[in-house]
Design a protein around this motif. Structure first.
Motif, PDB file in Angstrom:
ATOM      1  N   ALA A 196       0.822  -1.214   0.000  1.00 46.43           N
ATOM      2  CA  ALA A 196       0.000   0.000   0.000  1.00 46.43           C
ATOM      3  C   ALA A 196       0.860   1.271   0.000  1.00 46.43           C
ATOM      4  N   GLY A 197       2.178   1.083  -0.034  1.00 43.49           N
ATOM      5  CA  GLY A 197       3.056   2.248  -0.058  1.00 43.49           C
ATOM      6  C   GLY A 197       3.274   2.879   1.301  1.00 43.49           C
ATOM      7  N   VAL A 198       3.062   2.092   2.377  1.00 38.38           N
ATOM      8  CA  VAL A 198       3.258   2.600   3.743  1.00 38.38           C
ATOM      9  C   VAL A 198       4.557   2.022   4.309  1.00 38.38           C
ATOM     10  N   ILE A 199       5.332   2.853   4.971  1.00 38.17           N
ATOM     11  CA  ILE A 199       6.591   2.415   5.572  1.00 38.17           C
ATOM     12  C   ILE A 199       6.283   1.695   6.884  1.00 38.17           C
ATOM     13  N   GLU A 200       6.448   0.391   6.867  1.00 38.90           N
ATOM     14  CA  GLU A 200       6.142  -0.410   8.048  1.00 38.90           C
ATOM     15  C   GLU A 200       7.273  -0.394   9.066  1.00 38.90           C
ATOM     16  N   ASP A 201       8.507  -0.312   8.589  1.00 41.75           N
ATOM     17  CA  ASP A 201       9.641  -0.344   9.507  1.00 41.75           C
ATOM     18  C   ASP A 201      10.808   0.414   8.884  1.00 41.75           C
ATOM     19  N   ALA A 202      11.699   0.906   9.750  1.00 44.50           N
ATOM     20  CA  ALA A 202      12.872   1.658   9.293  1.00 44.50           C
ATOM     21  C   ALA A 202      13.995   1.468  10.295  1.00 44.50           C
ATOM     22  N   THR A 203      15.205   1.220   9.803  1.00 45.29           N
ATOM     23  CA  THR A 203      16.371   1.097  10.667  1.00 45.29           C
ATOM     24  C   THR A 203      17.534   1.837  10.013  1.00 45.29           C
ATOM     25  N   PHE A 204      18.637   1.935  10.766  1.00 47.73           N
ATOM     26  CA  PHE A 204      19.782   2.662  10.203  1.00 47.73           C
ATOM     27  C   PHE A 204      21.087   2.093  10.743  1.00 47.73           C
ATOM     28  N   GLN A 205      22.145   2.346   9.990  1.00 53.61           N
ATOM     29  CA  GLN A 205      23.518   2.155  10.426  1.00 53.61           C
ATOM     30  C   GLN A 205      24.247   3.451  10.120  1.00 53.61           C
ATOM     31  N   THR A 206      24.989   3.976  11.090  1.00 51.54           N
ATOM     32  CA  THR A 206      25.662   5.248  10.844  1.00 51.54           C
ATOM     33  C   THR A 206      27.040   5.254  11.456  1.00 51.54           C
ATOM     34  N   PHE A 207      27.912   6.047  10.866  1.00 54.77           N
ATOM     35  CA  PHE A 207      29.234   6.306  11.408  1.00 54.77           C
ATOM     36  C   PHE A 207      29.349   7.813  11.521  1.00 54.77           C
ATOM     37  N   GLY A 208      29.440   8.313  12.753  1.00 56.89           N
ATOM     38  CA  GLY A 208      29.508   9.753  12.914  1.00 56.89           C
ATOM     39  C   GLY A 208      29.398  10.163  14.365  1.00 56.89           C
ATOM     40  N   CYS A 209      29.155  11.436  14.565  1.00 56.93           N
ATOM     41  CA  CYS A 209      29.121  12.024  15.900  1.00 56.93           C
ATOM     42  C   CYS A 209      27.751  11.833  16.555  1.00 56.93           C
ATOM     43  N   ALA A 210      27.589  12.429  17.741  1.00 60.22           N
ATOM     44  CA  ALA A 210      26.327  12.322  18.471  1.00 60.22           C
ATOM     45  C   ALA A 210      25.164  12.859  17.650  1.00 60.22           C
ATOM     46  N   SER A 211      25.370  13.967  16.951  1.00 58.73           N
ATOM     47  CA  SER A 211      24.299  14.554  16.151  1.00 58.73           C
ATOM     48  C   SER A 211      23.903  13.654  14.993  1.00 58.73           C
ATOM     49  N   ALA A 212      24.880  12.973  14.382  1.00 59.75           N
ATOM     50  CA  ALA A 212      24.592  12.069  13.274  1.00 59.75           C
ATOM     51  C   ALA A 212      23.766  10.884  13.756  1.00 59.75           C
ATOM     52  N   ILE A 213      24.120  10.336  14.910  1.00 56.42           N
ATOM     53  CA  ILE A 213      23.382   9.199  15.466  1.00 56.42           C
ATOM     54  C   ILE A 213      21.964   9.616  15.850  1.00 56.42           C
ATOM     55  N   ALA A 214      21.844  10.756  16.527  1.00 54.00           N
ATOM     56  CA  ALA A 214      20.526  11.227  16.955  1.00 54.00           C
ATOM     57  C   ALA A 214      19.638  11.551  15.760  1.00 54.00           C
ATOM     58  N   SER A 215      20.208  12.197  14.742  1.00 59.53           N
ATOM     59  CA  SER A 215      19.421  12.544  13.549  1.00 59.53           C
ATOM     60  C   SER A 215      18.918  11.296  12.846  1.00 59.53           C
ATOM     61  N   SER A 216      19.774  10.274  12.750  1.00 62.90           N
ATOM     62  CA  SER A 216      19.387   9.023  12.088  1.00 62.90           C
ATOM     63  C   SER A 216      18.308   8.293  12.882  1.00 62.90           C
ATOM     64  N   SER A 217      18.465   8.287  14.192  1.00 59.84           N
ATOM     65  CA  SER A 217      17.484   7.627  15.061  1.00 59.84           C
ATOM     66  C   SER A 217      16.110   8.277  14.923  1.00 59.84           C
TER      67      SER A 217
END
Length: 281
Positions: A48-69
């Motif tokens: 139906a075009g709905v995002i059921e789940d989302a995850t991330f992997q990141t390499f970066g500072c506190a702001s990069a992790i928080a923004s991705s989360s």
């Protein structure tokens, strides 16, 4: 120390939705480990075009992790059409704001989302970084990415361009080019080139004063943006001895920092034959 909001601290210390995602049918990847920040976003979108789940992997500072989360939390339950409307401003606003020097982290989240949605639609990922002319060699930032950041975020100074794109935050060679791009985007006429001034030999006292001034006013603030620092230890003739601190100490590319940034800026702003060495080496 950056002035982080409680939400930034929470999402940094307790990030949501970390890791790869089984069954993901939309993946977007931006950034580069060589440039210090990278993000990979995984989405599972139903029929139906709905995002059921989302995850991330990141390499970066506190702001990069928080923004991705936060980005993954904002995306869950949204349709693809709704997700396309999310911007870096939405990410930063949800976090209660980011330090201006860290706004590029929210921009990275927006670009990863755009890349993931393009992959889902079978389209080529937006070419944010390779678009146009390479402007900042230190962080691999291209002309198109800089112009987009200026237009979408109403940027009016080179400092703001650095905050949103990281361009100009390394050796500084591209600062004049950044100003020219900014002036063009804002409709300003280019400034007339200043008349060349004949260089005079520096006395030892004047050389020491200028080195200390450049270190305190330009070099140290730029290194501190990414958690590093530098200390002026001694000046022996035209040899400047320094000690790296913070994130710069023990960094595998510390030699590049010393030669391509610290030494180069001192050569440009103090004397062309200055050399920089790390004390004790």
């Amino acid at each position: 120390m950056w002035d982080y909001t409680d939400k930034v601290r929470d999402h940094f210390l307790h990030p949501r939705n970390v890791g790869s995602l089984d069954g993901a049918n939309a993946v977007g990847e931006v950034g580069s480990l060589a440039c210090g920040d990278a993000l990979k976003l995984f989405l599972k979108i139903n029929d139906a075009g709905v995002i059921e789940d989302a995850t991330f992997q990141t390499f970066g500072c506190a702001s990069a992790i928080a923004s991705s989360s936060v980005l993954t939390e904002l995306l869950k339950g949204k349709t693809v059409a709704e997700a396309r409307k999310l911007t870096n401003k939405d990410i930063a606003d949800y976090l209660g704001g980011l330090p201006k020097e860290k706004m590029h982290c929210s921009v990275m989240g927006q670009e990863a989302l755009e890349a993931a949605l393009a992959a889902y639609q079978g389209e080529a990922a937006p070419r944010h970084e390779p678009e146009g002319e390479l402007v900042c060699k230190c962080f691999g930032v291209y002309d198109g990415q800089i112009r987009r950041a200026i237009r979408e975020n109403g940027l009016t100074s080179v400092e703001e361009v650095t905050d949103f794109t990281k361009a100009g935050g390394g050796c500084g060679d591209c600062l004049e080019k950044l100003q020219a791009i900014l002036d063009e985007e804002l409709g300003k006429a280019p400034a007339a080139a200043p008349e060349p001034v004949a260089a005079k030999p520096l006395t030892n006292l004047e050389r020491m004063r200028r080195v200390a001034q450049v270190m305190d006013e330009e070099i140290r603030p730029n290194l501190k943006k990414d958690g590093g620092d530098i200390e002026l230890v001694d000046i022996d003739g035209k040899t400047v001895l320094v000690a790296l601190r913070g994130a710069c100490k023990g960094c595998p590319v510390s030699n590049v920092t010393l030669t391509d940034f610290v030494q180069k800026r001192l050569q440009e702003l103090v004397e062309p034959d200055i050399t920089v060495r790390e004390a004790g080496k």
